[in-house]
Motif scaffolding. Structure first.
Motif, mmCIF file in Angstrom:
data_model
loop_
_atom_site.group_PDB
_atom_site.id
_atom_site.type_symbol
_atom_site.label_atom_id
_atom_site.label_comp_id
_atom_site.label_asym_id
_atom_site.label_seq_id
_atom_site.Cartn_x
_atom_site.Cartn_y
_atom_site.Cartn_z
ATOM 1 N N LEU A 293 -35.814 -99.751 -12.915
ATOM 2 C CA LEU A 293 -35.686 -100.066 -14.227
ATOM 3 C C LEU A 293 -33.713 -100.261 -14.315
ATOM 4 O O LEU A 293 -33.412 -101.226 -14.178
ATOM 5 C CB LEU A 293 -35.586 -98.202 -14.850
ATOM 6 N N ASP B 54 -33.494 -108.550 -15.106
ATOM 7 C CA ASP B 54 -34.565 -108.875 -15.577
ATOM 8 C C ASP B 54 -35.488 -108.460 -16.415
ATOM 9 O O ASP B 54 -35.682 -107.379 -15.730
ATOM 10 C CB ASP B 54 -35.098 -108.297 -13.615
ATOM 11 N N THR B 55 -35.686 -109.643 -17.123
ATOM 12 C CA THR B 55 -36.251 -108.772 -18.502
ATOM 13 C C THR B 55 -37.346 -108.222 -18.350
ATOM 14 O O THR B 55 -38.796 -107.595 -18.399
ATOM 15 C CB THR B 55 -35.992 -109.072 -19.515
ATOM 16 N N ARG B 56 -38.134 -109.203 -17.146
ATOM 17 C CA ARG B 56 -39.597 -109.284 -16.851
ATOM 18 C C ARG B 56 -39.940 -107.857 -16.125
ATOM 19 O O ARG B 56 -41.004 -107.163 -17.216
ATOM 20 C CB ARG B 56 -40.008 -110.550 -16.321
ATOM 21 N N PHE C 284 -38.205 -105.991 -16.556
ATOM 22 C CA PHE C 284 -37.895 -104.089 -17.508
ATOM 23 C C PHE C 284 -38.921 -103.874 -18.385
ATOM 24 O O PHE C 284 -39.301 -103.311 -18.712
ATOM 25 C CB PHE C 284 -36.385 -104.441 -18.108
ATOM 26 N N LYS C 285 -39.129 -104.844 -18.943
ATOM 27 C CA LYS C 285 -40.882 -104.965 -20.016
ATOM 28 C C LYS C 285 -42.126 -104.637 -19.161
ATOM 29 O O LYS C 285 -42.350 -103.317 -20.131
ATOM 30 C CB LYS C 285 -40.637 -106.111 -20.524
ATOM 31 N N ARG C 286 -41.850 -105.008 -18.195
ATOM 32 C CA ARG C 286 -44.082 -104.000 -17.485
ATOM 33 C C ARG C 286 -42.671 -102.608 -17.070
ATOM 34 O O ARG C 286 -44.103 -101.324 -17.277
ATOM 35 C CB ARG C 286 -43.255 -105.046 -15.823
ATOM 36 N N TYR D 116 -40.877 -100.722 -18.947
ATOM 37 C CA TYR D 116 -41.500 -100.012 -20.138
ATOM 38 C C TYR D 116 -42.547 -99.583 -20.468
ATOM 39 O O TYR D 116 -42.909 -98.776 -20.866
ATOM 40 C CB TYR D 116 -40.332 -100.755 -21.064
ATOM 41 N N TRP D 117 -43.066 -100.820 -20.535
ATOM 42 C CA TRP D 117 -44.958 -100.328 -20.784
ATOM 43 C C TRP D 117 -45.542 -100.051 -20.683
ATOM 44 O O TRP D 117 -46.825 -99.335 -20.779
ATOM 45 C CB TRP D 117 -45.671 -101.631 -20.915
ATOM 46 N N ARG E 283 -44.438 -96.936 -20.654
ATOM 47 C CA ARG E 283 -45.258 -96.143 -22.253
ATOM 48 C C ARG E 283 -46.313 -95.767 -22.467
ATOM 49 O O ARG E 283 -47.680 -94.912 -23.316
ATOM 50 C CB ARG E 283 -44.946 -97.505 -23.827
#
Length: 166
Positions: free
Chosen positions: A143, A151-153, A155-157, A159-160, A163
């Motif tokens: 993170l 790098d938003t990609r 960060f999204k990975r 995060y998921w 989750r």
């Protein structure tokens, strides 16, 4: 903790996952399991090194949330102990053990449970700081790297992944 326990007293290592003297194959990515699975001649020493390197980061991550839960539990228990049904249970002749198990804990724990969910977000923040200070690879380090590289990609990975673990 690093300055006190590592630099002043030299009880624990400063950073890293294990000493570089030991060659540990990265099978699973978890240093403790990899040290257990290694076939090297210094397997016990490598395992001891991994455990020594884990003590300070684990203490840093666990100390603050544990103290918060203890403080909340103490407040909740003192509030429940002042209720009339606790006095009635004492008058009926129940032992202290029965009063605590049947009445106090049963009524003191439910107000704390929602507050534990809030602590998960603080644990992620603590993980980011702890992993960067102790030079440990992990979700917190990912993170931090994603935020610094914008790098938003990634960060999204991350995060998921986080989750899905709950």
């Amino acid at each position: 903790m690093i300055m006190y326990f590592s630099l002043n007293y030299q009880w624990f290592p400063v950073a890293g996952r294990y000493d570089l003297l030991y060659e540990i194959d990265h099978v699973t990515g978890f240093a403790l399991i990899d040290a257990l699975l290694s076939d090297g001649p210094y397997r016990k020493e490598a395992l001891q090194s991994v455990i020594e390197h884990m003590i300070l980061p684990c203490l840093v991550l666990a100390l603050s949330p544990t103290m918060q839960v203890i403080r909340m539990m103490r407040t909740s228990v003192t509030e429940v102990m002042s209720q009339n049904y606790i006095r009635a249970a004492r008058i009926r002749g129940l032992s202290n053990y029965e009063i605590v198990i049947e009445h106090v804990l049963r009524n003191a724990i439910p107000p704390i449970i929602p507050k534990l969910g809030v602590q998960l977000s603080s644990m992620i923040t603590l993980a980011i700081m702890t992993e960067s200070i102790f030079n440990w690879p992990g979700v917190g380090r990912w993170l931090l790297d994603a935020l610094s590289n914008q790098d938003t990609r990634l960060f999204k990975r991350v995060y998921w992944l986080w989750r899905l673990s709950f």
